[in-house]
Design a protein around this motif. Structure first.
Motif, mmCIF file in Angstrom:
data_model
loop_
_atom_site.group_PDB
_atom_site.id
_atom_site.type_symbol
_atom_site.label_atom_id
_atom_site.label_comp_id
_atom_site.label_asym_id
_atom_site.label_seq_id
_atom_site.Cartn_x
_atom_site.Cartn_y
_atom_site.Cartn_z
ATOM 1 N N HIS A 1 -6.429 -4.452 -7.431
ATOM 2 C CA HIS A 1 -6.462 -4.289 -5.971
ATOM 3 C C HIS A 1 -6.412 -5.658 -5.311
ATOM 4 O O HIS A 1 -5.691 -5.863 -4.356
ATOM 5 C CB HIS A 1 -7.742 -3.559 -5.567
ATOM 6 C CG HIS A 1 -7.822 -3.233 -4.105
ATOM 7 N ND1 HIS A 1 -8.011 -4.187 -3.133
ATOM 8 C CD2 HIS A 1 -7.709 -2.068 -3.444
ATOM 9 C CE1 HIS A 1 -8.030 -3.618 -1.950
ATOM 10 N NE2 HIS A 1 -7.851 -2.321 -2.102
ATOM 11 N N LEU B 1 -3.568 9.379 5.584
ATOM 12 C CA LEU B 1 -4.355 9.695 4.401
ATOM 13 C C LEU B 1 -5.406 10.753 4.708
ATOM 14 O O LEU B 1 -5.774 10.963 5.870
ATOM 15 C CB LEU B 1 -5.079 8.442 3.878
ATOM 16 C CG LEU B 1 -4.239 7.226 3.509
ATOM 17 C CD1 LEU B 1 -5.141 6.019 3.289
ATOM 18 C CD2 LEU B 1 -3.412 7.517 2.273
ATOM 19 N N MET C 1 2.106 1.775 -3.389
ATOM 20 C CA MET C 1 1.042 2.296 -4.245
ATOM 21 C C MET C 1 0.946 3.811 -4.130
ATOM 22 O O MET C 1 0.939 4.525 -5.138
ATOM 23 C CB MET C 1 -0.294 1.668 -3.861
ATOM 24 C CG MET C 1 -0.548 0.289 -4.443
ATOM 25 S SD MET C 1 -0.792 0.327 -6.230
ATOM 26 C CE MET C 1 -2.247 1.359 -6.364
ATOM 27 N N TYR C 2 0.885 4.310 -2.900
ATOM 28 C CA TYR C 2 0.696 5.753 -2.703
ATOM 29 C C TYR C 2 1.944 6.556 -3.036
ATOM 30 O O TYR C 2 1.854 7.657 -3.585
ATOM 31 C CB TYR C 2 0.265 6.039 -1.267
ATOM 32 C CG TYR C 2 -1.194 5.734 -1.010
ATOM 33 C CD1 TYR C 2 -2.195 6.476 -1.636
ATOM 34 C CD2 TYR C 2 -1.575 4.705 -0.159
ATOM 35 C CE1 TYR C 2 -3.532 6.202 -1.416
ATOM 36 C CE2 TYR C 2 -2.920 4.426 0.071
ATOM 37 C CZ TYR C 2 -3.887 5.176 -0.562
ATOM 38 O OH TYR C 2 -5.215 4.897 -0.343
ATOM 39 N N LYS C 3 3.117 6.017 -2.721
ATOM 40 C CA LYS C 3 4.358 6.764 -2.942
ATOM 41 C C LYS C 3 4.803 6.738 -4.395
ATOM 42 O O LYS C 3 5.311 7.736 -4.921
ATOM 43 C CB LYS C 3 5.477 6.183 -2.072
ATOM 44 C CG LYS C 3 5.480 6.665 -0.638
ATOM 45 C CD LYS C 3 6.745 6.182 0.064
ATOM 46 C CE LYS C 3 6.886 6.805 1.455
ATOM 47 N NZ LYS C 3 8.141 6.363 2.124
ATOM 48 N N LYS D 1 -6.098 11.717 -0.674
ATOM 49 C CA LYS D 1 -4.801 12.388 -0.694
ATOM 50 C C LYS D 1 -3.859 11.659 0.264
ATOM 51 O O LYS D 1 -4.207 11.346 1.399
ATOM 52 C CB LYS D 1 -4.955 13.842 -0.282
ATOM 53 C CG LYS D 1 -3.657 14.648 -0.354
ATOM 54 C CD LYS D 1 -3.890 16.093 0.072
ATOM 55 C CE LYS D 1 -4.825 16.777 -0.905
ATOM 56 N NZ LYS D 1 -5.031 18.221 -0.540
ATOM 57 N N PHE D 2 -2.677 11.369 -0.217
ATOM 58 C CA PHE D 2 -1.663 10.690 0.581
ATOM 59 C C PHE D 2 -0.720 11.738 1.166
ATOM 60 O O PHE D 2 -0.133 12.535 0.436
ATOM 61 C CB PHE D 2 -0.883 9.704 -0.288
ATOM 62 C CG PHE D 2 0.356 9.145 0.356
ATOM 63 C CD1 PHE D 2 0.259 8.225 1.383
ATOM 64 C CD2 PHE D 2 1.613 9.540 -0.074
ATOM 65 C CE1 PHE D 2 1.397 7.707 1.980
ATOM 66 C CE2 PHE D 2 2.759 9.033 0.504
ATOM 67 C CZ PHE D 2 2.653 8.104 1.537
ATOM 68 N N ILE E 1 0.240 4.705 7.802
ATOM 69 C CA ILE E 1 -0.048 5.464 6.595
ATOM 70 C C ILE E 1 -1.009 6.580 6.972
ATOM 71 O O ILE E 1 -2.013 6.339 7.654
ATOM 72 C CB ILE E 1 -0.688 4.569 5.515
ATOM 73 C CG1 ILE E 1 0.242 3.397 5.172
ATOM 74 C CG2 ILE E 1 -1.020 5.377 4.261
ATOM 75 C CD1 ILE E 1 -0.397 2.366 4.266
ATOM 76 N N PHE F 1 -8.694 8.241 -5.428
ATOM 77 C CA PHE F 1 -7.767 7.974 -4.339
ATOM 78 C C PHE F 1 -7.807 9.122 -3.330
ATOM 79 O O PHE F 1 -7.869 10.285 -3.716
ATOM 80 C CB PHE F 1 -6.337 7.857 -4.873
ATOM 81 C CG PHE F 1 -6.204 7.023 -6.105
ATOM 82 C CD1 PHE F 1 -6.295 5.642 -6.042
ATOM 83 C CD2 PHE F 1 -6.002 7.618 -7.340
ATOM 84 C CE1 PHE F 1 -6.186 4.877 -7.170
ATOM 85 C CE2 PHE F 1 -5.888 6.864 -8.483
ATOM 86 C CZ PHE F 1 -5.983 5.478 -8.404
ATOM 87 N N GLU G 1 0.827 -1.208 0.000
ATOM 88 C CA GLU G 1 0.000 0.000 0.000
ATOM 89 C C GLU G 1 0.864 1.262 0.000
ATOM 90 O O GLU G 1 0.559 2.235 -0.702
ATOM 91 C CB GLU G 1 -0.943 -0.001 1.202
ATOM 92 C CG GLU G 1 -1.923 1.156 1.178
ATOM 93 C CD GLU G 1 -3.048 1.004 2.192
ATOM 94 O OE1 GLU G 1 -3.871 1.931 2.291
ATOM 95 O OE2 GLU G 1 -3.097 -0.034 2.883
ATOM 96 N N ILE G 2 1.940 1.231 0.757
ATOM 97 C CA ILE G 2 2.842 2.379 0.774
ATOM 98 C C ILE G 2 3.468 2.584 -0.605
ATOM 99 O O ILE G 2 3.591 3.719 -1.086
ATOM 100 C CB ILE G 2 3.930 2.197 1.856
ATOM 101 C CG1 ILE G 2 3.292 2.286 3.254
ATOM 102 C CG2 ILE G 2 5.028 3.256 1.714
ATOM 103 C CD1 ILE G 2 4.227 1.910 4.384
ATOM 104 N N ILE H 1 0.689 5.221 -7.827
ATOM 105 C CA ILE H 1 -0.401 6.159 -8.135
ATOM 106 C C ILE H 1 0.123 7.447 -8.755
ATOM 107 O O ILE H 1 -0.429 7.914 -9.758
ATOM 108 C CB ILE H 1 -1.255 6.428 -6.878
ATOM 109 C CG1 ILE H 1 -2.053 5.174 -6.519
ATOM 110 C CG2 ILE H 1 -2.202 7.604 -7.112
ATOM 111 C CD1 ILE H 1 -2.853 5.287 -5.231
#
Length: 259
Positions: free
Chosen positions: A253, A127, A83-85, A108-109, A125, A106, A80-81, A88
């Motif tokens: 996913h 978010l 994915m966001y870093k 906001k990260f 994480i 998504f 997941e980290i 995405i």
């Protein structure tokens, strides 16, 4: 938990610039009226972060439960980290007119902390909290109505479309971007994290209702028989499902559910 968040992790996150350059941490007010629903693989904390320029941020903080070793929670958090870093931002980087429709796919990260195996409970994480924008979990836990199903399918379709765009524009970077994603479903012996019979039990829960409703119509239906075969051979069916088949392969996913 609150002491850990305010005194160390959140202070470091804010002061490092996650909420704006030059801002430093002032306070974190936990929202006890909005705790995570149906969570069993992570601890969910809602709250509001105040920073030095006077702004407030409503956030959701996911913290590693650290107790479910057979679920590979540390690997799930790592994915997941990543994915966001990494992934995405890459998927959203193409200047295409359709990307404006993806802005709400998504949250906001803001930031993440990934700890080693001896300190998994410090993996987190941070978010954006999407509740103020009207997002809620479905009240029905088992069977979604058509409108919810249609909304889910539209969101998944948009997400998968991003893979097609990325593959078309820059296949090599797309492949590199997903190299850090690891499988969480299988152990070192090649066995699924759940007993194979659970697939049959879960899968046939709905199928049995169909057969009870109209046995004469469905008992010998060729498609029902195919489905029964897939459910009775759960591990092989799963492995076949996970095989990449071009040109239709996308980043999935893999566990799209209510929680």
């Amino acid at each position: 938990m609150k002491s850990f968040l305010t005194d160390s992790a959140l202070t470091n996150i804010v002061n490092s610039g996650a909420f704006g350059k030059g801002c430093y941490f002032v306070s974190f007010e936990r929202d006890l009226n909005n705790e995570g629903e149906d969570q069993f693989q992570s601890i969910i904390v809602y709250g509001t972060i105040k920073v030095s320029d006077g702004r407030y941020y409503q956030v959701i903080i996911k913290i590693n439960e650290g107790t479910l070793e057979n679920m590979n929670i540390d690997v799930q958090f790592h994915n997941e980290i990543q994915m966001y870093k990494k992934i995405i931002p890459f998927l959203m980087s193409f200047n295409h007119h359709s990307t404006k429709h993806y802005t709400q796919l998504f949250p906001k990260f803001y930031s993440a902390i990934e700890s080693d195996r001896d300190n998994l409970e410090k993996t987190m994480i941070v978010l954006e909290n999407m509740h103020p924008q009207g997002y809620r979990l479905s009240e029905n836990r088992l069977f979604l109505d058509f409108d919810h199903l249609a909304s889910c399918l539209r969101a998944i379709a948009k997400f998968h479309a991003l893979s097609y765009t990325a593959k078309n524009r820059d296949m090599n970077t797309f492949k590199r971007s997903i190299e850090g994603i690891s499988s969480t479903a299988w152990d070192s012996n090649g066995q699924w994290v759940y007993p194979e019979k659970s697939l049959t039990i879960i899968g046939k829960r709905g199928l049995n209702r169909l057969l009870e409703r109209d046995p004469a119509k469905y008992r010998n239906h060729k498609n029902v028989k195919k489905l029964i075969y897939l459910l009775d051979n759960g591990y092989n069916s799963l492995r076949q499902t996970l095989l990449s088949r071009e040109p239709l392969a996308v980043l999935c996913h893999g566990d799209f559910c209510r929680n």
